[in-house]
Enzyme design. Structure first.
Site, PDB file in Angstrom:
ATOM      1  N   ASP A  97       0.795  -1.233   0.000  1.00 24.10           N
ATOM      2  CA  ASP A  97       0.000   0.000   0.000  1.00 24.10           C
ATOM      3  C   ASP A  97       0.824   1.278   0.000  1.00 24.10           C
ATOM      4  O   ASP A  97       0.353   2.333   0.393  1.00 24.10           O
ATOM      5  CB  ASP A  97      -0.904  -0.006   1.244  1.00 24.10           C
ATOM      6  CG  ASP A  97      -0.101  -0.176   2.534  1.00 24.10           C
ATOM      7  OD1 ASP A  97       1.138  -0.031   2.479  1.00 24.10           O
ATOM      8  OD2 ASP A  97      -0.703  -0.444   3.579  1.00 24.10           O
ATOM      9  N   GLU A 119      -0.457  -8.996  -1.240  1.00 28.57           N
ATOM     10  CA  GLU A 119      -1.030  -8.450   0.006  1.00 28.57           C
ATOM     11  C   GLU A 119      -2.224  -7.532  -0.317  1.00 28.57           C
ATOM     12  O   GLU A 119      -2.318  -6.385   0.118  1.00 28.57           O
ATOM     13  CB  GLU A 119       0.017  -7.698   0.845  1.00 28.57           C
ATOM     14  CG  GLU A 119      -0.341  -7.560   2.309  1.00 28.57           C
ATOM     15  CD  GLU A 119       0.624  -6.665   3.075  1.00 28.57           C
ATOM     16  OE1 GLU A 119       0.711  -5.456   2.792  1.00 28.57           O
ATOM     17  OE2 GLU A 119       1.312  -7.194   3.961  1.00 28.57           O
ATOM     18  N   GLU A 133      -2.202   5.013   3.035  1.00 24.92           N
ATOM     19  CA  GLU A 133      -2.130   3.613   2.613  1.00 24.92           C
ATOM     20  C   GLU A 133      -3.486   2.990   2.303  1.00 24.92           C
ATOM     21  O   GLU A 133      -3.598   2.166   1.393  1.00 24.92           O
ATOM     22  CB  GLU A 133      -1.400   2.779   3.669  1.00 24.92           C
ATOM     23  CG  GLU A 133       0.099   3.060   3.757  1.00 24.92           C
ATOM     24  CD  GLU A 133       0.468   4.259   4.622  1.00 24.92           C
ATOM     25  OE1 GLU A 133      -0.451   4.901   5.195  1.00 24.92           O
ATOM     26  OE2 GLU A 133       1.660   4.567   4.726  1.00 24.92           O
ATOM     27  N   HIS A 210       6.402   5.017  13.222  1.00 16.79           N
ATOM     28  CA  HIS A 210       6.696   5.836  12.042  1.00 16.79           C
ATOM     29  C   HIS A 210       5.465   6.390  11.331  1.00 16.79           C
ATOM     30  O   HIS A 210       5.592   7.209  10.443  1.00 16.79           O
ATOM     31  CB  HIS A 210       7.516   5.025  11.022  1.00 16.79           C
ATOM     32  CG  HIS A 210       6.731   3.948  10.313  1.00 16.79           C
ATOM     33  ND1 HIS A 210       5.966   4.197   9.191  1.00 16.79           N
ATOM     34  CD2 HIS A 210       6.583   2.634  10.575  1.00 16.79           C
ATOM     35  CE1 HIS A 210       5.400   3.072   8.794  1.00 16.79           C
ATOM     36  NE2 HIS A 210       5.743   2.108   9.615  1.00 16.79           N
ATOM     37  N   ARG A 212       2.597   8.045   9.379  1.00 16.33           N
ATOM     38  CA  ARG A 212       2.405   9.410   8.915  1.00 16.33           C
ATOM     39  C   ARG A 212       1.234  10.116   9.626  1.00 16.33           C
ATOM     40  O   ARG A 212       1.330  11.296   9.968  1.00 16.33           O
ATOM     41  CB  ARG A 212       2.128   9.369   7.406  1.00 16.33           C
ATOM     42  CG  ARG A 212       2.324  10.637   6.649  1.00 16.33           C
ATOM     43  CD  ARG A 212       2.309  10.336   5.156  1.00 16.33           C
ATOM     44  NE  ARG A 212       3.574   9.800   4.705  1.00 16.33           N
ATOM     45  CZ  ARG A 212       4.546  10.532   4.149  1.00 16.33           C
ATOM     46  NH1 ARG A 212       4.383  11.813   3.971  1.00 16.33           N
ATOM     47  NH2 ARG A 212       5.666   9.968   3.759  1.00 16.33           N
ATOM     48  N   HIS A 243      13.182   4.498  12.915  1.00 17.74           N
ATOM     49  CA  HIS A 243      13.002   4.770  11.490  1.00 17.74           C
ATOM     50  C   HIS A 243      13.927   5.922  11.097  1.00 17.74           C
ATOM     51  O   HIS A 243      14.232   6.783  11.922  1.00 17.74           O
ATOM     52  CB  HIS A 243      11.533   5.152  11.256  1.00 17.74           C
ATOM     53  CG  HIS A 243      11.088   5.138   9.826  1.00 17.74           C
ATOM     54  ND1 HIS A 243      11.432   6.129   8.944  1.00 17.74           N
ATOM     55  CD2 HIS A 243      10.323   4.272   9.125  1.00 17.74           C
ATOM     56  CE1 HIS A 243      10.899   5.872   7.758  1.00 17.74           C
ATOM     57  NE2 HIS A 243      10.217   4.742   7.840  1.00 17.74           N
TER      58      HIS A 243
HETATM   59  C1  UD1 Z   1       6.703   4.625   3.832  1.00 13.96           C
HETATM   60  C2  UD1 Z   1       5.307   4.193   3.358  1.00 13.96           C
HETATM   61  C3  UD1 Z   1       4.583   3.474   4.484  1.00 13.96           C
HETATM   62  C4  UD1 Z   1       5.426   2.362   5.079  1.00 13.96           C
HETATM   63  C5  UD1 Z   1       6.786   2.896   5.481  1.00 13.96           C
HETATM   64  C6  UD1 Z   1       7.651   1.777   5.965  1.00 13.96           C
HETATM   65  C7  UD1 Z   1       4.146   5.649   1.752  1.00 13.96           C
HETATM   66  C8  UD1 Z   1       3.188   6.765   1.594  1.00 13.96           C
HETATM   67  N1  UD1 Z   1       4.495   5.364   3.016  1.00 13.96           N
HETATM   68  O1  UD1 Z   1       6.522   5.607   4.846  1.00 13.96           O
HETATM   69  O2  UD1 Z   1       3.367   2.930   3.974  1.00 13.96           O
HETATM   70  O3  UD1 Z   1       4.747   1.848   6.211  1.00 13.96           O
HETATM   71  O4  UD1 Z   1       7.413   3.510   4.336  1.00 13.96           O
HETATM   72  O5  UD1 Z   1       8.758   2.222   6.690  1.00 13.96           O
HETATM   73  O6  UD1 Z   1       4.579   5.063   0.797  1.00 13.96           O
HETATM   74  N2  UD1 Z   1      14.180   8.114   5.016  1.00 13.96           N
HETATM   75  C9  UD1 Z   1      15.552   8.028   4.940  1.00 13.96           C
HETATM   76  N3  UD1 Z   1      16.130   6.832   4.558  1.00 13.96           N
HETATM   77  C10 UD1 Z   1      15.379   5.724   4.300  1.00 13.96           C
HETATM   78  C11 UD1 Z   1      13.984   5.825   4.392  1.00 13.96           C
HETATM   79  C12 UD1 Z   1      13.398   7.025   4.740  1.00 13.96           C
HETATM   80  O7  UD1 Z   1      16.261   8.982   5.192  1.00 13.96           O
HETATM   81  O8  UD1 Z   1      15.961   4.662   3.984  1.00 13.96           O
HETATM   82  C13 UD1 Z   1      13.555   9.422   5.409  1.00 13.96           C
HETATM   83  C14 UD1 Z   1      13.579  10.448   4.271  1.00 13.96           C
HETATM   84  O9  UD1 Z   1      13.767  11.717   4.805  1.00 13.96           O
HETATM   85  C15 UD1 Z   1      12.192  10.287   3.686  1.00 13.96           C
HETATM   86  C16 UD1 Z   1      11.367  10.054   4.943  1.00 13.96           C
HETATM   87  O10 UD1 Z   1      12.186   9.199   5.739  1.00 13.96           O
HETATM   88  O11 UD1 Z   1      11.763  11.433   2.975  1.00 13.96           O
HETATM   89  C17 UD1 Z   1      10.009   9.433   4.722  1.00 13.96           C
HETATM   90  O12 UD1 Z   1      10.085   8.331   3.833  1.00 13.96           O
HETATM   91  P1  UD1 Z   1       8.787   7.935   2.947  1.00 13.96           P
HETATM   92  O13 UD1 Z   1       9.109   6.724   2.145  1.00 13.96           O
HETATM   93  O14 UD1 Z   1       8.240   9.116   2.242  1.00 13.96           O
HETATM   94  O15 UD1 Z   1       7.696   7.582   4.026  1.00 13.96           O
HETATM   95  P2  UD1 Z   1       7.694   6.609   5.252  1.00 13.96           P
HETATM   96  O16 UD1 Z   1       7.179   7.374   6.401  1.00 13.96           O
HETATM   97  O17 UD1 Z   1       8.972   5.885   5.379  1.00 13.96           O
HETATM   98  N1  UDP Z   2      12.093  -4.112  10.664  1.00 15.01           N
HETATM   99  C1  UDP Z   2      13.471  -4.263  10.477  1.00 15.01           C
HETATM  100  N2  UDP Z   2      14.326  -3.476  11.208  1.00 15.01           N
HETATM  101  C2  UDP Z   2      13.887  -2.564  12.108  1.00 15.01           C
HETATM  102  C3  UDP Z   2      12.484  -2.393  12.275  1.00 15.01           C
HETATM  103  C4  UDP Z   2      11.623  -3.179  11.531  1.00 15.01           C
HETATM  104  O1  UDP Z   2      13.901  -5.107   9.667  1.00 15.01           O
HETATM  105  O2  UDP Z   2      14.710  -1.894  12.737  1.00 15.01           O
HETATM  106  C5  UDP Z   2      11.171  -4.924   9.851  1.00 15.01           C
HETATM  107  C6  UDP Z   2      10.061  -5.628  10.597  1.00 15.01           C
HETATM  108  O3  UDP Z   2      10.469  -6.928  11.014  1.00 15.01           O
HETATM  109  C7  UDP Z   2       8.933  -5.682   9.583  1.00 15.01           C
HETATM  110  C8  UDP Z   2       9.173  -4.440   8.725  1.00 15.01           C
HETATM  111  O4  UDP Z   2      10.493  -4.017   8.993  1.00 15.01           O
HETATM  112  O5  UDP Z   2       9.022  -6.822   8.743  1.00 15.01           O
HETATM  113  C9  UDP Z   2       8.196  -3.359   9.064  1.00 15.01           C
HETATM  114  O6  UDP Z   2       8.574  -2.171   8.444  1.00 15.01           O
HETATM  115  P1  UDP Z   2       7.916  -0.771   8.820  1.00 15.01           P
HETATM  116  O7  UDP Z   2       7.436  -0.817  10.230  1.00 15.01           O
HETATM  117  O8  UDP Z   2       8.911   0.266   8.431  1.00 15.01           O
HETATM  118  O9  UDP Z   2       6.701  -0.659   7.801  1.00 15.01           O
HETATM  119  P2  UDP Z   2       5.178  -1.164   7.846  1.00 15.01           P
HETATM  120  O10 UDP Z   2       5.189  -2.636   8.039  1.00 15.01           O
HETATM  121  O11 UDP Z   2       4.493  -0.413   8.934  1.00 15.01           O
HETATM  122  O12 UDP Z   2       4.650  -0.771   6.510  1.00 15.01           O
END
Ligand code: UD1
Ligand code: UDP
Length: 381
Positions: A97, A119, A133, A210, A212, A243
């Site tokens: 999602d 999924e 999502e 994490h 949003r 995160h």
């Molecule tokens: C995204 C997904 C969410 C998922 C989550 C898992 C969308 C809208 N949201 O949210 O569904 O649950 O990922 O973690 O697609 N960043 C880094 N390095 C990384 C990753 C993120 O620096 O490796 C920082 C960046 O500043 C980035 C911010 O985190 O802009 C947010 O990342 P983004 O992918 O937009 O949204 P998430 O909150 O991670």
């Molecule tokens: N996870 C990981 N390292 C971490 C935290 C989470 O590998 O430090 C794994 C966790 O086991 C799960 C996935 O990341 O499988 C969940 O990711 P996240 O919570 O970022 O996203 P969501 O599932 O909420 O979309």
């Protein structure tokens, strides 16, 4: 001539959940495997690819710090079009999602390529939560040719929305395939503070956050709640793999400064995280994937959200929705710490989300879609 399956993903949870499917496609002589990452996440995505030994064929590298969702989506749509044109896959697999998932599905749909939605069918019933999502998942359901629902409940959601039942297969969630595969190896902690936390024998409260829709005051309240929990239960270690999002860090970290029994780490490699999940006593999270993994390890999960699109473990009694109110979080953790009967009632291992064979069912359903095989029996919890 083998059929081309292109899998497109971009964030940590997608990577964990497509990894077993990519392995199954790779091992299947009927298919040629094409792996495309969008780079929506960067470090957190690369970390998972490395663990599962996946080297992407294409990296759109759309990452940007604090990048608006519309920009991420636009970059994916524009970046994927020529990739689809060049490789001409017979099907495109997307997972879940995220922005990557829905933008990639749309790009494939525009190119006339069948979309396989892994999924599929999870619904909270509230378009504003999880945001964005819930909407992303519904949009992908409108354009997918094959819906791989993890549970019979998610299948029922799709049928209720008039999706053709013949286009739905119930596979179980591939996160359980990933979890079981990972549990087979040893995973030393690379963070020394974690290794000594695990060796100390102290009970661990494992926390991830994490979402949003919780950014801002709600997440600041989570930070304050964690400090109060750490102070109220000094025998516990509160372990928080953070995160990478700076918005999350700025909200949660300030109240935790100087707390002796709080261990904050960088995002953990998947094997280390699942080891910690197995070793902890209580899980406090807003993560989707963690809600699915922890119940199979018999860990009580308190979910800091108002609703969930994963009701199965709530029904089984191992997951409890507690919202994001600071006082409520403190009270619910205190109850699990002090009330043994309550703790035991939430600690039964249940497996509503999968049996470790989801990726095999997914690949069989894709083969049927493309006319080169037949489906396996649906997953039954
Ligand atoms: C995204 C997904 C969410 C998922 C989550 C898992 C969308 C809208 N949201 O949210 O569904 O649950 O990922 O973690 O697609 N960043 C880094 N390095 C990384 C990753 C993120 O620096 O490796 C920082 C960046 O500043 C980035 C911010 O985190 O802009 C947010 O990342 P983004 O992918 O937009 O949204 P998430 O909150 O991670
Ligand atoms: N996870 C990981 N390292 C971490 C935290 C989470 O590998 O430090 C794994 C966790 O086991 C799960 C996935 O990341 O499988 C969940 O990711 P996240 O919570 O970022 O996203 P969501 O599932 O909420 O979309």
């Amino acid at each position: 001539m083998s059929l081309r399956i292109m899998t497109v993903y971009g964030t940590r949870p997608e990577a964990i959940k497509v990894a077993p499917v990519i392995a199954a496609v790779e091992a299947d002589k009927r298919f040629e495997n094409i792996v495309v990452v969008t780079g929506q996440h960067r470090e957190m995505l690369d970390q998972v690819n490395e663990i599962f030994g996946i080297v992407p064929d294409v990296d759109l590298d759309v990452f940007g710090h604090k990048q608006p969702l519309a920009v991420t989506a636009a970059k994916i749509l524009a970046g994927l079009a020529p990739v689809l044109e060049e490789h001409r896959p017979d099907a495109v697999v997307v997972q879940g999602d995220t922005t990557t998932s829905t933008a990639a599905a749309l790009a494939a749909f525009y190119a006339g390529i069948p979309v396989v939605h892994l999924e599929a069918g999870l619904r909270s019933g509230d378009i504003t939560s999880p945001f964005p999502e819930e909407a992303n998942r519904k949009i992908t359901s409108q354009i997918a040719a094959l819906h791989l629902a993890p549970t019979s409940e998610s299948r029922a959601n799709l049928v209720r929305e008039s999706v053709d039942p013949a286009a739905i297969a119930v596979t179980g969630n591939t996160v359980i395939d990933a979890l079981l595969a990972t549990a087979r190896s040893e995973h030393p902690f690379t963070d020394a503070a974690l290794e000594s936390a695990a060796a100390s024998g102290r009970p661990i409260l494992l926390v991830t956050t994490h979402r949003r829709e919780s950014w801002g005051p709600a997440m600041e309240g989570v930070g304050r709640a964690l400090r109060r929990i750490a102070d109220a239960h000094p025998e516990y270690l509160v372990v928080l793999p953070l995160h990478r999002n700076p918005v999350v860090r700025d909200a949660v970290l300030p109240p935790l400064t100087g707390a002796e029994n709080v261990v904050v780490t960088e995002p953990l490699a998947y094997g280390e995280f699942t080891r910690l999940l197995g070793a902890c006593r209580i899980v406090l999270t807003d993560s989707g994937g963690v809600q699915e993994e922890a119940p199979s390890l018999g860990k009580p999960v308190l979910v800091m959200r108002e609703n969930t699109e994963r009701p199965e473990a709530v029904a089984a009694g191992t997951v409890k929705l507690i919202g994001t109110d600071e006082d409520r979080i403190v009270a619910e953790v205190a109850r699990l710490v002090t009330d043994d009967e309550h703790f035991v009632s939430m600690s039964t291992a249940v497996n509503p989300y999968g049996d470790g064979a989801a990726s095999g069912r997914a690949v069989a359903a894709i083969a049927q879609l493309l006319g080169v095989g037949s489906r396996l029996d649906d997953f039954v919890a």
